[in-house]
Design a protein around this motif. Sequence first.
Motif, PDB file in Angstrom:
ATOM      1  N   THR A  90       5.240 -22.171   5.596  1.00 45.81           N
ATOM      2  CA  THR A  90       4.715 -20.646   5.189  1.00 45.81           C
ATOM      3  C   THR A  90       5.508 -20.100   5.336  1.00 45.81           C
ATOM      4  OG1 THR A  90       3.729 -20.798   6.940  1.00 45.81           O
ATOM      5  CG2 THR A  90       2.189 -21.304   6.015  1.00 45.81           C
ATOM      6  N   LEU A  91       6.051 -19.256   4.478  1.00 43.79           N
ATOM      7  CA  LEU A  91       7.017 -17.800   4.125  1.00 43.79           C
ATOM      8  C   LEU A  91       5.962 -16.512   4.343  1.00 43.79           C
ATOM      9  CD1 LEU A  91       8.549 -18.697   0.948  1.00 43.79           C
ATOM     10  CD2 LEU A  91       8.637 -19.937   3.777  1.00 43.79           C
ATOM     11  N   ALA A  92       6.324 -15.798   4.676  1.00 42.98           N
ATOM     12  CA  ALA A  92       5.419 -14.152   4.867  1.00 42.98           C
ATOM     13  C   ALA A  92       6.996 -13.244   4.944  1.00 42.98           C
ATOM     14  CB  ALA A  92       5.309 -14.013   5.874  1.00 42.98           C
ATOM     15  N   VAL A  93       6.156 -12.569   3.155  1.00 42.17           N
ATOM     16  CA  VAL A  93       7.135 -11.122   2.906  1.00 42.17           C
ATOM     17  C   VAL A  93       6.224 -10.396   3.104  1.00 42.17           C
ATOM     18  CG1 VAL A  93       7.974 -10.127   1.106  1.00 42.17           C
ATOM     19  CG2 VAL A  93       8.153 -13.247   1.552  1.00 42.17           C
ATOM     20  N   MET A  94       6.115 -10.012   3.887  1.00 42.28           N
ATOM     21  CA  MET A  94       5.395  -8.094   4.492  1.00 42.28           C
ATOM     22  C   MET A  94       5.959  -7.417   4.341  1.00 42.28           C
ATOM     23  SD  MET A  94       2.872  -9.817   5.187  1.00 42.28           S
ATOM     24  CE  MET A  94       1.764  -8.837   6.376  1.00 42.28           C
ATOM     25  N   GLY A  95       4.964  -5.820   4.329  1.00 43.98           N
ATOM     26  CA  GLY A  95       5.760  -4.918   3.504  1.00 43.98           C
ATOM     27  C   GLY A  95       6.153  -3.607   4.981  1.00 43.98           C
ATOM     28  N   CYS A 118       0.998  -1.289  -0.056  1.00 40.18           N
ATOM     29  CA  CYS A 118       0.158   0.231   0.295  1.00 40.18           C
ATOM     30  C   CYS A 118       0.734   1.086  -0.204  1.00 40.18           C
ATOM     31  CB  CYS A 118      -0.252  -0.178   0.979  1.00 40.18           C
ATOM     32  SG  CYS A 118       0.008   0.749   2.750  1.00 40.18           S
ATOM     33  N   GLY A 119       0.820   2.654   0.303  1.00 41.34           N
ATOM     34  CA  GLY A 119       0.801   3.555  -0.125  1.00 41.34           C
ATOM     35  C   GLY A 119       1.819   3.861   1.264  1.00 41.34           C
ATOM     36  N   ARG A 120       2.331   2.076   2.683  1.00 39.81           N
ATOM     37  CA  ARG A 120       3.960   2.598   3.387  1.00 39.81           C
ATOM     38  C   ARG A 120       4.612   2.106   2.332  1.00 39.81           C
ATOM     39  NH1 ARG A 120       2.021   3.410   8.596  1.00 39.81           N
ATOM     40  NH2 ARG A 120       4.068   2.575   9.015  1.00 39.81           N
ATOM     41  N   THR A 121       4.168   1.008   1.360  1.00 43.55           N
ATOM     42  CA  THR A 121       5.705   0.226   1.422  1.00 43.55           C
ATOM     43  C   THR A 121       6.412   1.165  -0.152  1.00 43.55           C
ATOM     44  OG1 THR A 121       4.499   0.083  -0.355  1.00 43.55           O
ATOM     45  CG2 THR A 121       4.989  -1.727   0.595  1.00 43.55           C
ATOM     46  N   THR A 122       7.895   1.504   0.597  1.00 42.78           N
ATOM     47  CA  THR A 122       8.458   2.962  -0.085  1.00 42.78           C
ATOM     48  C   THR A 122       8.572   2.395  -1.478  1.00 42.78           C
ATOM     49  OG1 THR A 122      10.224   1.649   0.442  1.00 42.78           O
ATOM     50  CG2 THR A 122       9.618   3.852   2.209  1.00 42.78           C
ATOM     51  N   SER A 123       9.010   1.277  -1.832  1.00 39.75           N
ATOM     52  CA  SER A 123      10.019   0.856  -3.130  1.00 39.75           C
ATOM     53  C   SER A 123       8.769  -0.548  -3.629  1.00 39.75           C
ATOM     54  CB  SER A 123      10.905   0.742  -3.344  1.00 39.75           C
ATOM     55  OG  SER A 123      11.287  -0.132  -2.234  1.00 39.75           O
ATOM     56  N   GLU A 124       9.902  -0.463  -4.950  1.00 41.02           N
ATOM     57  CA  GLU A 124       9.548  -1.851  -5.439  1.00 41.02           C
ATOM     58  C   GLU A 124       9.845  -2.859  -5.295  1.00 41.02           C
ATOM     59  OE1 GLU A 124       8.830  -1.012  -9.536  1.00 41.02           O
ATOM     60  OE2 GLU A 124       7.148   0.289 -10.123  1.00 41.02           O
ATOM     61  N   PHE A 125      10.752  -2.569  -4.727  1.00 37.94           N
ATOM     62  CA  PHE A 125      11.764  -3.883  -3.983  1.00 37.94           C
ATOM     63  C   PHE A 125      11.325  -4.564  -2.950  1.00 37.94           C
ATOM     64  CE2 PHE A 125      13.759  -5.635  -0.849  1.00 37.94           C
ATOM     65  CZ  PHE A 125      15.502  -6.244  -1.248  1.00 37.94           C
ATOM     66  N   PHE A 126      10.265  -4.379  -2.257  1.00 35.40           N
ATOM     67  CA  PHE A 126       8.865  -5.164  -1.854  1.00 35.40           C
ATOM     68  C   PHE A 126       7.854  -5.956  -2.545  1.00 35.40           C
ATOM     69  CE2 PHE A 126       4.080  -5.347  -0.783  1.00 35.40           C
ATOM     70  CZ  PHE A 126       4.945  -7.009   0.316  1.00 35.40           C
ATOM     71  N   GLN A 127       7.880  -5.498  -3.704  1.00 35.57           N
ATOM     72  CA  GLN A 127       6.873  -6.953  -4.783  1.00 35.57           C
ATOM     73  C   GLN A 127       8.335  -7.808  -5.000  1.00 35.57           C
ATOM     74  OE1 GLN A 127       5.620  -3.333  -4.475  1.00 35.57           O
ATOM     75  NE2 GLN A 127       4.153  -2.541  -5.768  1.00 35.57           N
ATOM     76  N   GLY A 174       3.854  -9.061  13.138  1.00 37.49           N
ATOM     77  CA  GLY A 174       3.014  -9.949  13.749  1.00 37.49           C
ATOM     78  C   GLY A 174       2.970 -11.371  12.644  1.00 37.49           C
ATOM     79  N   GLU A 175       2.740 -10.846  10.976  1.00 35.03           N
ATOM     80  CA  GLU A 175       2.328 -12.442  10.264  1.00 35.03           C
ATOM     81  C   GLU A 175       3.459 -13.079  10.273  1.00 35.03           C
ATOM     82  OE1 GLU A 175       0.111 -13.878   8.197  1.00 35.03           O
ATOM     83  OE2 GLU A 175      -0.776 -12.405   8.500  1.00 35.03           O
ATOM     84  N   SER A 176       4.458 -12.331   9.951  1.00 36.00           N
ATOM     85  CA  SER A 176       6.006 -13.035  10.050  1.00 36.00           C
ATOM     86  C   SER A 176       6.326 -14.119  10.984  1.00 36.00           C
ATOM     87  CB  SER A 176       7.272 -12.080   9.853  1.00 36.00           C
ATOM     88  OG  SER A 176       7.182 -11.037   9.052  1.00 36.00           O
ATOM     89  N   LYS A 177       5.885 -13.627  11.831  1.00 43.07           N
ATOM     90  CA  LYS A 177       6.444 -14.439  13.107  1.00 43.07           C
ATOM     91  C   LYS A 177       5.052 -15.948  13.407  1.00 43.07           C
ATOM     92  CE  LYS A 177       6.982 -10.934  17.148  1.00 43.07           C
ATOM     93  NZ  LYS A 177       6.535 -10.305  18.208  1.00 43.07           N
ATOM     94  N   HIS A 178       3.606 -15.998  12.617  1.00 41.90           N
ATOM     95  CA  HIS A 178       3.090 -16.208  12.517  1.00 41.90           C
ATOM     96  C   HIS A 178       3.828 -17.718  11.264  1.00 41.90           C
ATOM     97  CE1 HIS A 178       0.002 -16.096  14.724  1.00 41.90           C
ATOM     98  NE2 HIS A 178      -0.230 -14.893  14.554  1.00 41.90           N
ATOM     99  N   ALA A 179       4.660 -17.426  10.126  1.00 39.79           N
ATOM    100  CA  ALA A 179       5.133 -18.338   9.740  1.00 39.79           C
ATOM    101  C   ALA A 179       6.126 -18.498   9.931  1.00 39.79           C
ATOM    102  CB  ALA A 179       5.555 -17.439   8.055  1.00 39.79           C
ATOM    103  N   ASN A 180       6.485 -19.756   9.402  1.00 37.98           N
ATOM    104  CA  ASN A 180       7.769 -20.599   9.497  1.00 37.98           C
ATOM    105  C   ASN A 180       9.069 -19.020   9.425  1.00 37.98           C
ATOM    106  OD1 ASN A 180       6.004 -23.111   8.021  1.00 37.98           O
ATOM    107  ND2 ASN A 180       7.221 -24.012  10.216  1.00 37.98           N
ATOM    108  N   ILE A 181       8.627 -19.001   8.090  1.00 36.04           N
ATOM    109  CA  ILE A 181       9.645 -18.073   8.275  1.00 36.04           C
ATOM    110  C   ILE A 181       9.412 -16.915   7.583  1.00 36.04           C
ATOM    111  CG2 ILE A 181      12.440 -17.163   7.023  1.00 36.04           C
ATOM    112  CD1 ILE A 181      12.614 -20.152   6.532  1.00 36.04           C
ATOM    113  N   GLY A 182       9.645 -15.776   8.143  1.00 38.33           N
ATOM    114  CA  GLY A 182       9.082 -14.295   7.316  1.00 38.33           C
ATOM    115  C   GLY A 182       9.918 -12.906   7.904  1.00 38.33           C
ATOM    116  N   ILE A 183      10.059 -11.886   6.496  1.00 39.06           N
ATOM    117  CA  ILE A 183      10.853 -10.972   6.497  1.00 39.06           C
ATOM    118  C   ILE A 183       9.413  -9.240   6.547  1.00 39.06           C
ATOM    119  CG2 ILE A 183      11.417 -10.867   4.173  1.00 39.06           C
ATOM    120  CD1 ILE A 183      13.624  -9.689   4.679  1.00 39.06           C
TER     121      ILE A 183
END
Length: 408
Positions: A345-350, A308-317, A357-366
């Motif tokens: 499960t893997l979590a990639v969050m922006g 969303c507008g909080r992601t600063t660049s396309e790096f997240f995508q 929170g979502e990263s903690k629920h996954a096996n590996i999250g960033i």
Amino acid sequence: ASQKPRPAEPGRRRPSVAVQIGKVKVGGTAPIVVQSMTNTDTEDPASTAKQIAELARAGSELVRITVNTPAAAAAVPRIAERLAMMGVDVPIIGDFHYNGHQLLEREPACAEALAKYRINPGNVGFGKKRDTQFASIIELALRYAKPVRIGVNWGSLDQSMLAALMDENALRADPWDASRVAREALIRSALDSAAQAESIGLARDRIILSCKVSGVQELIAVYRDLAARCDYALHLGLTEAGMGSKGITASSAALAVLLQEGIGDTIRISLTPEPGASRTGEVIVAQELLQTMGLRAFTPLVTACPGCGRTTSEFFQELAKTVQEHVREQMPLWRVKYDGVENLTLAVMGCIVNGPGESKHANIGISLPGSGEAPAAPVFIDGAKAMTLRGDNIANEFVGILDDYVAR
Ligand code: SF4
């Protein structure tokens, strides 16, 4: 609560008679099998074997090819030889229409090389010829000890069956509407053909049924009825689903309802590929449908926020894409480890809003830094913060962490 797909509730699956197709079992207690179909000219063994190999490597557990001419039938054993040389071991199903009885009789090596024959009762012949030609294919299946799929399709429905049902319907006190009559014609065509096959001697554990239509609600209604009226293993698929998002959405909508009700032992997602696109897309959709429903596990599942507008660049995508593609590329290697075990499960969050929170629920999250956050990306492994990544190499470092985790 964990965001991992819930495993399907045990005991919900419709009981069905298991059918062995080469090394793959379909029905009974076997996992729901993913299958696909080539779109190469079967007369060309090189390109057909190449595409079968691609589909198998993408995770297709059965692959169907059309066998429509004497040259195509003659090519089948050569395709099998090429696959063996490539180290690809996947059962090949022959799709026959009109002349299947002649092709199988004429090419014993083809009849032997195929692991199953698919017959469309609407495309076997007409009138008395239909019965004798259908019987010939069943006798060939018995001779070569092969199972068959009796695959009815709305586009090639047995017209004499439909006409008879319309006459029958006209005499009803409370006539069915046209779509109910059509559904009944599809189902009776499949069940009557299966009964004919059994009367010739084909055992129930050699018969799979399908009744494909192209409308979502129609498909659900047909399969609910078919499932209630027999215990044959069922092949699910929305025929002519279409291209791109429409094909994926329609197939998923129809199949998800049926699978949730325990109906279906093998699935095919019939997508029209974009020009020049790989045929493997339909395999990936089928796997992801089964995995997101908690029915199978093939690869680690990637959870990613939409951004969303909080992601600063396309790096997240880009990171989410890198991780998703890496997981898919590694799938043939990892599949053995994941199939039948709990989802990883893997979590990639922006950003930090939902990221940690979502990263903690996954096996590996960033959780990447959003706008206004410190330029640091905390990584969580099995619920605990393990490290913080910084700099230009975050994507590669994160993929390396994932590989290490899988290796362990
Ligand atoms: Fe936006 Fe952050 Fe939510 Fe992602 S986690 S959608 S970046 S608020």
